[in-house]
Design an enzyme around this catalytic site. Structure first.
Site, mmCIF file in Angstrom:
data_model
loop_
_atom_site.group_PDB
_atom_site.id
_atom_site.type_symbol
_atom_site.label_atom_id
_atom_site.label_comp_id
_atom_site.label_asym_id
_atom_site.label_seq_id
_atom_site.Cartn_x
_atom_site.Cartn_y
_atom_site.Cartn_z
ATOM 1 N N ASP A 111 0.810 -1.222 0.000
ATOM 2 C CA ASP A 111 0.000 0.000 0.000
ATOM 3 C C ASP A 111 0.841 1.270 0.000
ATOM 4 O O ASP A 111 0.383 2.329 0.442
ATOM 5 C CB ASP A 111 -0.935 0.009 1.212
ATOM 6 C CG ASP A 111 -0.166 -0.017 2.527
ATOM 7 O OD1 ASP A 111 1.082 -0.089 2.498
ATOM 8 O OD2 ASP A 111 -0.802 0.057 3.595
ATOM 9 N N CYS A 114 4.705 0.101 2.885
ATOM 10 C CA CYS A 114 5.201 -1.198 3.353
ATOM 11 C C CYS A 114 6.484 -1.072 4.161
ATOM 12 O O CYS A 114 6.707 -1.837 5.101
ATOM 13 C CB CYS A 114 5.372 -2.172 2.188
ATOM 14 S SG CYS A 114 6.512 -1.605 0.906
ATOM 15 N N HIS A 224 9.133 -3.883 -2.655
ATOM 16 C CA HIS A 224 8.256 -4.112 -1.511
ATOM 17 C C HIS A 224 9.071 -4.578 -0.313
ATOM 18 O O HIS A 224 10.082 -5.268 -0.462
ATOM 19 C CB HIS A 224 7.211 -5.179 -1.861
ATOM 20 C CG HIS A 224 6.209 -5.430 -0.775
ATOM 21 N ND1 HIS A 224 5.195 -4.551 -0.461
ATOM 22 C CD2 HIS A 224 6.083 -6.469 0.102
ATOM 23 C CE1 HIS A 224 4.482 -5.033 0.535
ATOM 24 N NE2 HIS A 224 5.004 -6.191 0.897
ATOM 25 N N HIS A 305 3.503 12.443 -9.781
ATOM 26 C CA HIS A 305 2.765 11.210 -9.505
ATOM 27 C C HIS A 305 3.717 10.206 -8.845
ATOM 28 O O HIS A 305 4.786 9.943 -9.384
ATOM 29 C CB HIS A 305 2.208 10.603 -10.793
ATOM 30 C CG HIS A 305 1.252 11.509 -11.507
ATOM 31 N ND1 HIS A 305 0.799 11.265 -12.805
ATOM 32 C CD2 HIS A 305 0.647 12.654 -11.118
ATOM 33 C CE1 HIS A 305 -0.030 12.229 -13.165
ATOM 34 N NE2 HIS A 305 -0.145 13.080 -12.154
#
Length: 312
Positions: A111, A114, A224, A305
């Site tokens: 999300d 992490c 991640h 972004h």
């Protein structure tokens, strides 16, 4: 006196009299075999004298009380008996078995937080990832250190082209990823060594290792972070009876250092990593397709972004 109780299986508010003692707090919590920490970074409170006033113990009105159950950490192990396997359960948790205990990968939600949630999982317990305020506290701590910049370490070159003000604002966004800068700051702030293990390269990076006597381990797949835990029984899908913070000079600390790469090798053999120079990402804001970390960083700088998802 209002206090916030944070435990692996609960989070609640309690009210005690202004003259409450340690005994009153223990009665409210409902257990004696516990450790209590308060403050940020969390500091252990001595609860051996139950007649002592909470205020004299360093607990003030409005404090968050972090409660962990006391478990036995001196576990006899045979370091020569090592087996590697995967287990099928509700978490599909990869693990390394060492005699009767297990090093387990604890999967953290994907999300954009992490890194912070992995650190929070280790320090504050498994339930911390359910509460956004936990990872936000860690983001705020990083922002404060960078904003103050007391040692003159941070500049736009270190901060990826961002100014100190820009970076301290950016890192507080739930869409901003943490990395080496955040690991070093939080390791010093929490008085712990954070070990990040790169699954693809099998490298272990130790932040604040010379200064801290305790450490935790988080695993990095390229895009991640996940937490690593030592499980003391075979119910691997349950998150009780596990340890995530280790004394470097203890038997268990040595055990982790000797075997963490066995778990890492196992994850690499399973393909549990992403080559960040070749993977395909999609911007979740404008839906642009990008190849590799370099293009993603360039896109982020041009557009602002920062929310990306991997394209399978």
């Amino acid at each position: 006196m209002r206090l916030k109780i944070k435990r692996s299986n609960e989070q609640r508010l309690i009210t005690l009299p202004d003259g409450a003692t340690v005994s009153d707090l223990l009665n409210e919590i409902g257990s004696a075999s516990i450790n209590i920490k308060v403050g940020f970074p969390p500091q252990t409170i001595d609860i051996s004298d139950t007649s002592k006033l909470l205020t004299d113990s360093g607990i003030k009105n409005g404090e968050m009380i972090i409660v962990t159950d006391t478990i036995e950490t001196e576990v006899p192990v045979n370091k020569n008996e090592v087996a590697i396997a995967t287990v099928s359960n509700q978490n599909d948790a990869p693990y390394v078995q060492i005699d009767d205990i297990f090093l387990v990968l604890r999967k953290i939600p994907d999300d954009n937080s992490c890194f912070f949630n992995s650190v929070g999982y280790c320090i504050f317990g498994p339930d911390s990832i359910k509460y956004p305020d936990s990872q936000q506290e860690l983001r705020q701590a990083v922002a404060n250190v960078i904003r103050e910049n007391n040692q003159g370490i941070y500049n736009s070159a270190i901060l990826g082209g961002k100014s100190i003000t820009e970076y301290s604002q950016w890192i507080q966004s739930s869409n901003s990823w943490g990395g080496a800068i955040e690991a070093q700051i939080l390791a010093e702030y929490l008085d712990i060594s954070i070990w990040t293990v790169d699954i693809e390269s099998l490298q272990v990076y130790k932040f604040n290792d010379e200064m801290a006597s305790r450490f935790c381990v988080i695993m990095y797949s390229g895009i991640h972070y996940d937490a690593m835990a030592l499980k003391l029984d075979t119910s691997l899908d349950e998150e009780d009876s596990q340890i995530c913070v280790f004394d470097k000079f203890s038997e268990l600390g040595t055990l982790i250092e000797d075997n963490v790469l066995k778990l890492t090798n196992h994850l690499k053999n399973q393909g549990y990593y992403t080559n960040t120079s070749t993977f395909i990402l999609q911007c979740q804001i404008c839906l642009a397709t990008l190849q590799g970390e370099k293009e993603a960083n360039s896109h982020a700088k041009k557009t602002g972004h920062t929310n990306f998802g991997e394209v399978n």
